[in-house]
Scaffold this motif. Structure first.
Motif, short mmCIF file in Angstrom:
data_model
loop_
_atom_site.label_atom_id
_atom_site.label_comp_id
_atom_site.label_asym_id
_atom_site.label_seq_id
_atom_site.Cartn_x
_atom_site.Cartn_y
_atom_site.Cartn_z
N ARG A 294 -47.81 8.71 -58.48
CA ARG A 294 -46.70 8.08 -57.77
C ARG A 294 -45.35 8.71 -58.11
O ARG A 294 -44.31 8.18 -57.73
CB ARG A 294 -46.67 6.58 -58.09
N LEU A 295 -45.35 9.78 -58.87
CA LEU A 295 -44.10 10.49 -59.14
C LEU A 295 -43.44 10.89 -57.83
O LEU A 295 -44.13 11.31 -56.89
CB LEU A 295 -44.36 11.72 -59.99
N PRO A 296 -42.11 10.81 -57.72
CA PRO A 296 -41.45 11.10 -56.44
C PRO A 296 -41.66 12.53 -55.95
O PRO A 296 -41.66 12.77 -54.74
CB PRO A 296 -39.97 10.79 -56.72
N TYR A 297 -41.85 13.46 -56.88
CA TYR A 297 -42.05 14.86 -56.48
C TYR A 297 -43.39 15.36 -57.04
O TYR A 297 -43.49 16.47 -57.56
CB TYR A 297 -40.89 15.73 -56.98
N ALA B 244 -47.89 19.96 -74.99
CA ALA B 244 -46.86 18.97 -74.66
C ALA B 244 -45.75 19.58 -73.82
O ALA B 244 -45.21 18.92 -72.91
CB ALA B 244 -46.30 18.37 -75.94
N ARG B 245 -45.39 20.83 -74.08
CA ARG B 245 -44.34 21.48 -73.29
C ARG B 245 -44.75 21.60 -71.83
O ARG B 245 -43.92 21.47 -70.92
CB ARG B 245 -44.00 22.85 -73.88
N LEU B 246 -46.03 21.87 -71.60
CA LEU B 246 -46.52 21.98 -70.23
C LEU B 246 -46.30 20.67 -69.49
O LEU B 246 -45.81 20.66 -68.35
CB LEU B 246 -48.02 22.34 -70.25
N LEU B 247 -46.65 19.55 -70.12
CA LEU B 247 -46.49 18.26 -69.44
C LEU B 247 -45.03 17.81 -69.40
O LEU B 247 -44.63 17.09 -68.48
CB LEU B 247 -47.37 17.21 -70.09
N LYS B 248 -44.25 18.20 -70.37
CA LYS B 248 -42.81 17.90 -70.31
C LYS B 248 -42.21 18.52 -69.05
O LYS B 248 -41.46 17.86 -68.32
CB LYS B 248 -42.10 18.46 -71.55
N GLU B 249 -42.57 19.79 -68.78
CA GLU B 249 -42.05 20.45 -67.59
C GLU B 249 -42.61 19.82 -66.31
O GLU B 249 -41.90 19.68 -65.31
CB GLU B 249 -42.36 21.95 -67.64
N PHE B 250 -43.88 19.42 -66.36
CA PHE B 250 -44.48 18.73 -65.22
C PHE B 250 -43.68 17.48 -64.85
O PHE B 250 -43.38 17.25 -63.67
CB PHE B 250 -45.94 18.36 -65.54
N TYR B 251 -43.34 16.67 -65.84
CA TYR B 251 -42.59 15.44 -65.55
C TYR B 251 -41.16 15.75 -65.10
O TYR B 251 -40.62 15.05 -64.24
CB TYR B 251 -42.58 14.52 -66.77
N GLN B 252 -40.57 16.79 -65.65
CA GLN B 252 -39.23 17.16 -65.21
C GLN B 252 -39.24 17.57 -63.74
O GLN B 252 -38.33 17.21 -62.97
CB GLN B 252 -38.69 18.31 -66.07
N ILE B 253 -40.27 18.30 -63.34
CA ILE B 253 -40.39 18.73 -61.94
C ILE B 253 -40.79 17.56 -61.05
O ILE B 253 -40.26 17.39 -59.94
CB ILE B 253 -41.42 19.88 -61.84
N GLY B 254 -41.75 16.75 -61.51
CA GLY B 254 -42.28 15.67 -60.69
C GLY B 254 -41.35 14.48 -60.53
O GLY B 254 -41.42 13.76 -59.53
N LYS B 255 -40.47 14.28 -61.50
CA LYS B 255 -39.57 13.13 -61.45
C LYS B 255 -38.14 13.52 -61.09
O LYS B 255 -37.43 12.79 -60.40
CB LYS B 255 -39.58 12.41 -62.80
N LYS B 256 -37.74 14.71 -61.55
CA LYS B 256 -36.34 15.14 -61.44
C LYS B 256 -35.46 14.04 -62.03
O LYS B 256 -35.77 13.52 -63.10
CB LYS B 256 -35.98 15.51 -60.01
#
Length: 280
Positions: A67-70, A189-201
């Motif tokens: 359900r992440l916006p992006y 963890a860095r991989l998922l940190k970037e995933f959330y940054q991209i997916g949520k902005k």
């Protein structure tokens, strides 16, 4: 000596080792396996079961992640890094699975009589027993800046190496843990940190996604100064099961279990197709 959790001392264990099946073994199959086994164990057609599994270059998302916006951009990023992405049917958020991460499912009967916390406590006790000759520093509490944070995160000196989820199916419960054995916990963890940054902005969301700090995560080898392989931990697990029970049998799915597996696998495939259909 701490009393051993009663769930860990059945008359016999069934042991299923799928840790070396290779990249062709899909995480969708894995979750369907646990559902099928939970039904069988819950109906007392199988003893308490321990199943080991490894998946290569796979990111397993939780339902809230979808359900992440992006989310489209987030999944495209993960794919670009060589990962396949699936959405699981148990609780929690995104986790990284690769050849250095060993997953263990302990599948217990009588979920209607045994509360959900007992399953979590039993898994925590098992991991502490598994590594008791090396460390007594394992603690279970939420590491808030990890990925997939939860009350039963396992850590050593504040750095998380494992997370636990649980899925209850009919009268059985599958308690699942991932163990970062080798490699870098921080890199995962860095991989998922970037995933959330991209997916949520910077969007406001109803669900609170983790604010990941990679340095709070590590592998067992990093924490203990060991050179364990996944196979080493696999062997330790089998030895511990033999110590805890009078009998360990090895057999894969049979009879009705195969039917349950096929049905649950189709449900997993359909759920993922529906959730990810808009990405095509």
């Amino acid at each position: 000596m701490k009393k051993i959790h009663p769930l860990l001392q059945p008359q016999s264990y069934r042991f299923i080792d799928q840790s070396s099946l290779g990249p062709q073994f899909s995480a969708l199959q894995s979750f369907a396996f646990d559902d099928a086994l939970a039904i069988s164990v819950g109906e007392h057609n199988s003893p308490t079961t321990a199943r080991l599994w490894v998946h290569h270059d796979t990111i397993v998302l939780g339902i809230p992640d979808a359900r992440l916006p992006y989310i489209d951009e987030g999944i495209q990023f993960l794919n670009s890094k060589g990962n396949q992405v699936i959405i699981r049917n148990s609780g929690g958020l995104a986790v990284v699975l690769d050849e250095g991460v060993l997953n263990l499912s302990l599948i217990f009967p009588n979920s209607k009589e045994v509360n959900i916390y007992e399953g979590y406590d039993a898994m925590v006790d098992f991991i502490k027993l598994l590594l008791a000759d090396i460390t007594n520093e394992i603690e279970a509490y939420e590491i808030t800046q990890s990925y997939c944070p939860g009350t039963y995160d396992l850590s050593i000196r504040g750095r998380k190496f494992a997370g636990i989820s649980q899925r209850r199916v009919k009268k059985g419960s599958a308690v699942q843990i991932y163990l970062d054995v080798t490699g870098s916990g921080a890199e995962r963890a860095r991989l998922l940190k970037e995933f959330y940054q991209i997916g949520k902005k910077n969007e406001e969301t109803r669900f609170e996604y983790p604010d990941i700090e990679p340095d709070v995560m590590a592998s067992l080898n990093e924490l203990l100064g060991t050179d364990f392989t996944v196979a080493d931990i696999r062997n330790r697990i089998l030895e511990k099961l033999n110590e805890l029970s009078g009998e360990v049998t090895t057999r894969s799915l049979e009879g009705e279990e195969v039917d349950h597996f096929n049905k649950r696998l189709q449900q997993m495939i359909q759920r993922n197709e529906k959730a990810l259909a808009h990405l095509e």
